[in-house]
Write a protein that holds these residues in place. Structure first.
Motif, PDB file in Angstrom:
ATOM      1  N   THR A   1     -81.503 141.510 -90.523  1.00 40.47           N
ATOM      2  CA  THR A   1     -81.867 140.152 -90.110  1.00 40.47           C
ATOM      3  C   THR A   1     -82.131 140.031 -88.613  1.00 40.47           C
ATOM      4  OG1 THR A   1     -79.521 139.686 -89.864  1.00 40.47           O
ATOM      5  CG2 THR A   1     -80.529 139.069 -91.956  1.00 40.47           C
ATOM      6  N   GLY A   2     -81.867 141.066 -87.868  1.00 41.06           N
ATOM      7  CA  GLY A   2     -82.079 140.946 -86.434  1.00 41.06           C
ATOM      8  C   GLY A   2     -81.926 142.266 -85.713  1.00 41.06           C
ATOM      9  N   VAL A   3     -82.244 142.226 -84.426  1.00 37.49           N
ATOM     10  CA  VAL A   3     -82.206 143.409 -83.579  1.00 37.49           C
ATOM     11  C   VAL A   3     -81.618 142.984 -82.247  1.00 37.49           C
ATOM     12  CG1 VAL A   3     -83.590 145.290 -82.629  1.00 37.49           C
ATOM     13  CG2 VAL A   3     -84.468 143.986 -84.569  1.00 37.49           C
ATOM     14  N   SER A   4     -80.838 143.835 -81.632  1.00 38.43           N
ATOM     15  CA  SER A   4     -80.381 143.491 -80.288  1.00 38.43           C
ATOM     16  C   SER A   4     -80.196 144.744 -79.441  1.00 38.43           C
ATOM     17  CB  SER A   4     -79.081 142.688 -80.346  1.00 38.43           C
ATOM     18  OG  SER A   4     -77.985 143.552 -80.517  1.00 38.43           O
ATOM     19  N   THR A   5     -80.434 144.596 -78.164  1.00 37.97           N
ATOM     20  CA  THR A   5     -80.208 145.670 -77.205  1.00 37.97           C
ATOM     21  C   THR A   5     -79.959 145.052 -75.842  1.00 37.97           C
ATOM     22  OG1 THR A   5     -81.174 147.574 -76.094  1.00 37.97           O
ATOM     23  CG2 THR A   5     -82.718 145.927 -76.903  1.00 37.97           C
ATOM     24  N   GLU A   6     -79.129 145.719 -75.063  1.00 37.62           N
ATOM     25  CA  GLU A   6     -78.788 145.158 -73.753  1.00 37.62           C
ATOM     26  C   GLU A   6     -79.957 145.151 -72.788  1.00 37.62           C
ATOM     27  OE1 GLU A   6     -75.369 146.935 -72.016  1.00 37.62           O
ATOM     28  OE2 GLU A   6     -73.981 145.736 -73.239  1.00 37.62           O
TER      29      GLU A   6
ATOM     30  N   ALA B   1     -84.870 139.752 -75.553  1.00 37.38           N
ATOM     31  CA  ALA B   1     -85.004 139.469 -76.981  1.00 37.38           C
ATOM     32  C   ALA B   1     -85.596 140.683 -77.662  1.00 37.38           C
ATOM     33  CB  ALA B   1     -85.908 138.255 -77.203  1.00 37.38           C
ATOM     34  N   ALA B   2     -85.263 140.847 -78.928  1.00 33.95           N
ATOM     35  CA  ALA B   2     -85.815 141.963 -79.705  1.00 33.95           C
ATOM     36  C   ALA B   2     -86.139 141.462 -81.103  1.00 33.95           C
ATOM     37  CB  ALA B   2     -84.830 143.117 -79.753  1.00 33.95           C
ATOM     38  N   GLU B   3     -87.241 141.931 -81.645  1.00 29.96           N
ATOM     39  CA  GLU B   3     -87.683 141.475 -82.965  1.00 29.96           C
ATOM     40  C   GLU B   3     -88.242 142.655 -83.755  1.00 29.96           C
ATOM     41  OE1 GLU B   3     -90.779 138.606 -82.228  1.00 29.96           O
ATOM     42  OE2 GLU B   3     -89.394 137.057 -81.525  1.00 29.96           O
TER      43      GLU B   3
ATOM     44  N   PHE C   1     -90.624 152.960 -89.025  1.00 25.62           N
ATOM     45  CA  PHE C   1     -91.270 152.162 -87.990  1.00 25.62           C
ATOM     46  C   PHE C   1     -92.009 153.160 -87.096  1.00 25.62           C
ATOM     47  CE2 PHE C   1     -89.154 147.793 -87.750  1.00 25.62           C
ATOM     48  CZ  PHE C   1     -88.707 147.841 -89.064  1.00 25.62           C
ATOM     49  N   SER C   2     -93.326 152.973 -86.936  1.00 21.73           N
ATOM     50  CA  SER C   2     -94.091 153.954 -86.154  1.00 21.73           C
ATOM     51  C   SER C   2     -95.227 153.262 -85.413  1.00 21.73           C
ATOM     52  CB  SER C   2     -94.636 155.038 -87.085  1.00 21.73           C
ATOM     53  OG  SER C   2     -95.465 154.450 -88.054  1.00 21.73           O
ATOM     54  N   PRO C   3     -95.763 153.906 -84.357  1.00 21.47           N
ATOM     55  CA  PRO C   3     -96.825 153.280 -83.568  1.00 21.47           C
ATOM     56  C   PRO C   3     -97.983 152.810 -84.448  1.00 21.47           C
ATOM     57  CG  PRO C   3     -96.056 155.256 -82.475  1.00 21.47           C
ATOM     58  CD  PRO C   3     -95.370 155.209 -83.818  1.00 21.47           C
ATOM     59  N   GLY C   4     -98.452 151.599 -84.189  1.00 19.70           N
ATOM     60  CA  GLY C   4     -99.555 151.047 -84.958  1.00 19.70           C
ATOM     61  C   GLY C   4     -99.104 150.424 -86.275  1.00 19.70           C
ATOM     62  N   GLY C   5     -97.832 150.535 -86.595  1.00 23.98           N
ATOM     63  CA  GLY C   5     -97.317 149.951 -87.828  1.00 23.98           C
ATOM     64  C   GLY C   5     -96.133 149.059 -87.516  1.00 23.98           C
ATOM     65  N   MET C   6     -95.107 149.141 -88.347  1.00 19.52           N
ATOM     66  CA  MET C   6     -93.909 148.360 -88.052  1.00 19.52           C
ATOM     67  C   MET C   6     -93.275 148.916 -86.785  1.00 19.52           C
ATOM     68  SD  MET C   6     -92.037 147.639 -91.680  1.00 19.52           S
ATOM     69  CE  MET C   6     -92.185 149.258 -92.410  1.00 19.52           C
ATOM     70  N   HIS C   7     -92.743 148.023 -85.969  1.00 25.12           N
ATOM     71  CA  HIS C   7     -92.093 148.464 -84.732  1.00 25.12           C
ATOM     72  C   HIS C   7     -91.050 147.454 -84.315  1.00 25.12           C
ATOM     73  CE1 HIS C   7     -95.678 146.097 -83.688  1.00 25.12           C
ATOM     74  NE2 HIS C   7     -94.945 145.592 -82.707  1.00 25.12           N
ATOM     75  N   LEU C   8     -90.130 147.888 -83.480  1.00 27.87           N
ATOM     76  CA  LEU C   8     -89.207 146.959 -82.854  1.00 27.87           C
ATOM     77  C   LEU C   8     -89.841 146.557 -81.538  1.00 27.87           C
ATOM     78  CD1 LEU C   8     -85.733 148.702 -83.343  1.00 27.87           C
ATOM     79  CD2 LEU C   8     -86.808 146.945 -84.772  1.00 27.87           C
ATOM     80  N   MET C   9     -89.923 145.249 -81.297  1.00 33.22           N
ATOM     81  CA  MET C   9     -90.471 144.749 -80.040  1.00 33.22           C
ATOM     82  C   MET C   9     -89.311 144.402 -79.142  1.00 33.22           C
ATOM     83  SD  MET C   9     -93.787 144.090 -79.685  1.00 33.22           S
ATOM     84  CE  MET C   9     -93.881 142.634 -78.688  1.00 33.22           C
ATOM     85  N   LEU C  10     -89.343 144.925 -77.947  1.00 29.55           N
ATOM     86  CA  LEU C  10     -88.324 144.549 -76.969  1.00 29.55           C
ATOM     87  C   LEU C  10     -89.009 143.695 -75.914  1.00 29.55           C
ATOM     88  CD1 LEU C  10     -86.495 147.995 -76.545  1.00 29.55           C
ATOM     89  CD2 LEU C  10     -86.296 146.315 -78.388  1.00 29.55           C
ATOM     90  N   PHE C  11     -88.603 142.421 -75.845  1.00 27.15           N
ATOM     91  CA  PHE C  11     -89.222 141.466 -74.925  1.00 27.15           C
ATOM     92  C   PHE C  11     -88.350 141.289 -73.685  1.00 27.15           C
ATOM     93  CE2 PHE C  11     -90.832 139.923 -79.061  1.00 27.15           C
ATOM     94  CZ  PHE C  11     -92.173 139.787 -78.790  1.00 27.15           C
ATOM     95  N   ARG C  12     -88.976 140.846 -72.610  1.00 25.95           N
ATOM     96  CA  ARG C  12     -88.266 140.502 -71.366  1.00 25.95           C
ATOM     97  C   ARG C  12     -87.269 141.602 -70.986  1.00 25.95           C
ATOM     98  NH1 ARG C  12     -85.147 136.106 -72.457  1.00 25.95           N
ATOM     99  NH2 ARG C  12     -85.899 135.670 -74.567  1.00 25.95           N
ATOM    100  N   LEU C  13     -87.798 142.787 -70.752  1.00 28.39           N
ATOM    101  CA  LEU C  13     -86.936 143.910 -70.372  1.00 28.39           C
ATOM    102  C   LEU C  13     -86.236 143.601 -69.053  1.00 28.39           C
ATOM    103  CD1 LEU C  13     -89.318 146.932 -71.077  1.00 28.39           C
ATOM    104  CD2 LEU C  13     -87.380 146.182 -72.479  1.00 28.39           C
TER     105      LEU C  13
END
Ligand SMILES: [Cu+2]
Lengths: 200, 150
Positions: free
Chosen positions: B67-72, B76-78, B108-120
């Motif tokens: 349901t979610g992703v998180s990293t320090e 935000a991560a999606e 999850f691979s490039p060009g397909g599903m991926h984890l997005m890490l926003f506002r690094l």
């Protein structure tokens, strides 16, 4: 007179052999010229100078569009094309080739930001930004579609705002600036090196 | 003789039961999801976003819903998917949840599903390892070290 005849036979055999050998070499068909897309565009480079892509005539160029806030495809494309260029340089074609990155996110991709971003890959890549009109003009010339996600509260969520939906081809331009081939963003490195070499 | 035979069979069963009991807590502690080939894309230090990739396998016998992703390192991560459009463009779409059936594996691979890490808030350098956690139902948290690669 024997040696003359023998010599003539040897020469004939060598000639026939050479013709057969050349004929057997895999002859890549010449890359077609795309007459529908392309053309010189004027934008601003990462040093803040006006840059007309006509200045690249005489070089074989890889050109593509993207934006630096792009997380997945664009950095991968940049890394890939940088590798292609590295291989071309190793083969002695560094001075005859160029790489151009055009942003469609001028609001965030200032010349300064593009300069810093491209340094990570290769500072010699030409990074271009410009006014919204200039970028729209460039995109139209190359048949590039880009749409910025607008919704702040929509189903996509706040974070997706600012992301672009975009086409992501890599263009191969010949020494006259004409498009000779399009590659997907995950195009084969060796194929790109070979195609560029065939145009030099 | 007959009796001895019966006793042997009983002993074997008892030993097996005992071993099973020993193994039980070990199995229970093992995370039902295993993550492999986890990596983060190395991006320029001025980047605001990056993406991460992995293969996850549900080794348990119940479906698991992520349901979610998180990293320090990110504000935000999606989870995202990438789908081609008719005009040749590709769109990233957020996946709010992802359900893994028992024994199912997703990549999850490039060009397909991926984890997005926003506002690094920190851009990892090549070779650096980054802890990223997948959050699942029942407050399950699966954390994994992702290695930073070009
Ligand atoms: Cu994404």
């Amino acid at each position: 007179m024997h040696w003359v005849r023998n010599g003539a036979i040897a020469l004939a055999v060598a000639l026939v052999g050479a013709v057969i050998w050349i004929g057997l070499q895999p002859q890549a068909p010449e890359l077609p010229i795309n007459t529908r897309l392309g053309g010189a565009v004027t934008l601003t480079d990462q040093h803040g100078e006006s840059f007309n892509t006509a200045a690249l005539e005489g070089k074989v160029t890889f050109l593509f569009f993207g934006y630096t806030h792009c997380p997945d495809i664009c950095p991968a494309t940049l890394a890939r094309v940088t590798q292609v260029w590295k291989n071309l340089r190793k083969a002695g074609h560094g001075d005859d080739t160029a790489v151009v990155f055009i942003t469609f996110d001028p609001a965030r991709d200032t010349p300064e930001h593009i300069r810093k971003y491209l340094e990570f890959f290769d500072p010699n890549i030409v990074g271009l930004t410009g006014s919204a009109e200039q970028i729209q003009d460039a995109a139209e010339k190359y048949g590039v579609v880009f749409i910025q996600e607008e919704d702040e509260t929509g189903v996509e969520g706040e974070e997706s705002k600012g992301l672009f939906t975009h086409s992501d081809f890599i263009y191969l331009l010949d020494q006259q600036g004409r498009i000779r081939k399009l590659y997907p963003s995950n195009g084969d490195i060796q194929e790109m090196v070979d195609d560029a070499t065939s145009l030099l | 003789m007959m009796l001895l035979h019966y006793f042997n069979a009983f002993l074997v069963r008892a030993v097996l039961l005992f071993l099973c009991a020993l193994a039980m807590p070990v199995l229970a502690n093992e995370p039902a999801i295993s993550i492999e080939n986890a990596w983060v894309r190395a991006v320029p230090p001025v980047s605001a976003t990056t993406a991460a990739y992995f293969t996850a396998t549900n080794n348990g016998d119940a479906a698991i819903r992520i349901t979610g992703v998180s990293t320090e390192i990110a504000g935000a991560a999606e989870m995202h998917d990438m789908s081609p459009n008719e005009d040749g463009t590709r769109s990233m779409r957020r996946m709010k949840t992802l359900t893994l059936a028992p024994n199912e594996s997703v990549t999850f691979s490039p060009g397909g599903m991926h984890l997005m890490l926003f506002r690094l808030n920190h851009v990892p350098v090549e070779g650096e390892s980054v802890s990223i956690c997948l959050l699942a139902d029942d407050a399950m948290e699966i954390c994994q070290d992702f290695v930073t690669k070009k």
